[in-house]
Scaffold this motif. Structure first.
Motif, PDB file in Angstrom:
ATOM      1  N   ASP A 299     -23.181 -93.662 -39.560  1.00 22.11           N
ATOM      2  CA  ASP A 299     -23.406 -93.557 -40.178  1.00 22.11           C
ATOM      3  C   ASP A 299     -23.492 -93.349 -41.194  1.00 22.11           C
ATOM      4  O   ASP A 299     -25.135 -94.331 -41.166  1.00 22.11           O
ATOM      5  CB  ASP A 299     -22.216 -93.962 -40.329  1.00 22.11           C
ATOM      6  CG  ASP A 299     -20.427 -94.284 -39.683  1.00 22.11           C
ATOM      7  OD1 ASP A 299     -20.230 -92.900 -38.934  1.00 22.11           O
ATOM      8  OD2 ASP A 299     -20.229 -95.149 -39.505  1.00 22.11           O
ATOM      9  N   GLN A 300     -23.681 -92.620 -42.035  1.00 23.71           N
ATOM     10  CA  GLN A 300     -25.203 -93.354 -43.578  1.00 23.71           C
ATOM     11  C   GLN A 300     -24.419 -93.251 -45.058  1.00 23.71           C
ATOM     12  O   GLN A 300     -23.141 -92.616 -44.773  1.00 23.71           O
ATOM     13  CB  GLN A 300     -25.815 -91.858 -43.281  1.00 23.71           C
ATOM     14  CG  GLN A 300     -26.010 -91.426 -42.704  1.00 23.71           C
ATOM     15  CD  GLN A 300     -27.126 -90.010 -42.552  1.00 23.71           C
ATOM     16  OE1 GLN A 300     -27.214 -89.988 -43.744  1.00 23.71           O
ATOM     17  NE2 GLN A 300     -26.949 -88.896 -41.278  1.00 23.71           N
ATOM     18  N   GLN A 301     -24.559 -93.870 -45.560  1.00 23.53           N
ATOM     19  CA  GLN A 301     -24.197 -94.547 -46.925  1.00 23.53           C
ATOM     20  C   GLN A 301     -25.225 -93.659 -47.652  1.00 23.53           C
ATOM     21  O   GLN A 301     -26.195 -94.215 -47.906  1.00 23.53           O
ATOM     22  CB  GLN A 301     -24.183 -95.846 -47.002  1.00 23.53           C
ATOM     23  CG  GLN A 301     -23.306 -95.907 -48.769  1.00 23.53           C
ATOM     24  CD  GLN A 301     -23.288 -97.224 -48.970  1.00 23.53           C
ATOM     25  OE1 GLN A 301     -22.612 -98.008 -48.131  1.00 23.53           O
ATOM     26  NE2 GLN A 301     -22.473 -97.386 -49.974  1.00 23.53           N
ATOM     27  N   ILE A 302     -25.105 -92.740 -48.548  1.00 22.30           N
ATOM     28  CA  ILE A 302     -26.068 -92.576 -49.291  1.00 22.30           C
ATOM     29  C   ILE A 302     -25.768 -92.382 -51.375  1.00 22.30           C
ATOM     30  O   ILE A 302     -24.425 -92.470 -51.976  1.00 22.30           O
ATOM     31  CB  ILE A 302     -26.750 -90.828 -48.949  1.00 22.30           C
ATOM     32  CG1 ILE A 302     -25.244 -89.275 -48.982  1.00 22.30           C
ATOM     33  CG2 ILE A 302     -27.237 -90.656 -47.801  1.00 22.30           C
ATOM     34  CD1 ILE A 302     -25.897 -88.678 -48.921  1.00 22.30           C
TER      35      ILE A 302
END
Length: 302
Positions: A299-302
């Motif tokens: 998962d990514q948080q950008i």
């Protein structure tokens, strides 16, 4: 009565005695006697009934000559008489074929009478041999009995169906053979000789059912089930042609199969029935490799 050479009639059977006396005036007469013996007529010769036999010995059947003398003689063939003067003499050493004998009755004075009798000696034929049993897929074959000479042979169908083309020929053709067991008898005989028989079984196999191995399969497992058509005639057998796999029941059309390898696994489904040509069909079972487990990443948080 006064003729020295007179004829005489009415003589009786047996001894008839006569005297011949010569007289002359007052001189003493002189006489002599003569006997005329009349023999009874002997019976007319009868040599008996003709015979047909299968041995080289027999007993003759002439009539009893009574007080006369009977004598057997050979007119054709050969023989040894046990007693040539006995009306029912034994006879041996008979030749194959016709042996002709003459029976003569004679009392020494009367005209002899004769009669003939034939004794036919049949040659012993071979013991019947119908040949080996046969198993075939054709509707025609050649029978294999033994040659019956010097006798004759006859084929007879006792069960099943088919046509014996030449029943009197030991190697006759046999056509139109029915499915299953067909039983024939070969009979050999010759005249008066005992008949012998032998049997042969000719089994005709039916052509096997068409082989249908079923539809090809594509799957993702190493175990499957065949979808072949069960044969109405014959026995089916699975065999691995390429790849890998183990049929659980080699003769079951819908057997399960395990141990399939990745890729194409080819199997044959073969139908056999006795002596008939086998028929076969193939099926392919393709096993696909398991895909990689999906991994969507972190998962990514950008």
């Amino acid at each position: 009565l006064n003729l020295a050479t007179s004829s005489v009639s009415g003589l009786g059977i047996g001894i008839n005695q006569f005297s011949w006396t010569i007289s002359n005036g007052t001189c003493p007469s002189v006489a002599d006697t003569v006997e005329i013996e009349v023999l009874a007529l002997p019976p007319v010769a009868n040599a008996g009934t003709d015979q047909q036999i299968c041995t080289n010995t027999s007993v003759l059947g002439g009539n009893n000559p009574g007080g006369a003398t009977g004598t057997w003689s050979v007119a054709a063939g050969s023989a040894i008489f046990a007693n040539a003067n006995q009306f029912n003499s034994g006879v041996s050493g008979l030749s194959p074929g016709t042996n002709t004998f003459v029976w003569t009755i004679d009392n020494g004075v009367c005209t002899p009478t004769t009669d003939t009798v034939d004794i036919v000696v049949d040659a012993v034929p071979p013991v019947a041999n119908a040949g080996p049993d046969q198993q075939l897929c054709n509707t025609a074959t050649l029978l294999a009995g033994n040659a019956p000479a010097p006798g004759t042979g006859t084929w007879t169908l006792i069960s099943g169906s088919g046509t014996i083309v030449t029943p009197g020929q030991f190697n006759s053709s046999f056509s139109g053979i029915g499915a299953g067991a067909n039983v024939l008898v070969w009979e050999v005989g010759n005249g008066s000789c005992p008949v012998t028989t032998d049997t042969v079984v000719i089994t005709r196999d039916l052509a096997p059912s068409p082989a249908v191995a079923g539809a090809n399969q594509t799957l993702c497992d190493t175990v499957s089930v065949f979808t072949a058509t069960p044969p109405a005639i014959g026995t089916g057998t699975w065999a691995l042609l390429s790849g890998s796999g183990i049929p659980v029941n080699l003769n079951l059309a819908t057997s399960s199969v395990s141990g399939l390898g990745i890729g194409i696994n080819q199997f044959s489904w073969t139908i056999n029935n006795g002596t008939c040509p086998s028929v076969a069909d193939t099926v392919e079972i393709e096993v696909l490799a398991l895909p990689a487990i999906a991994n969507a990443g972190t998962d990514q948080q950008i």
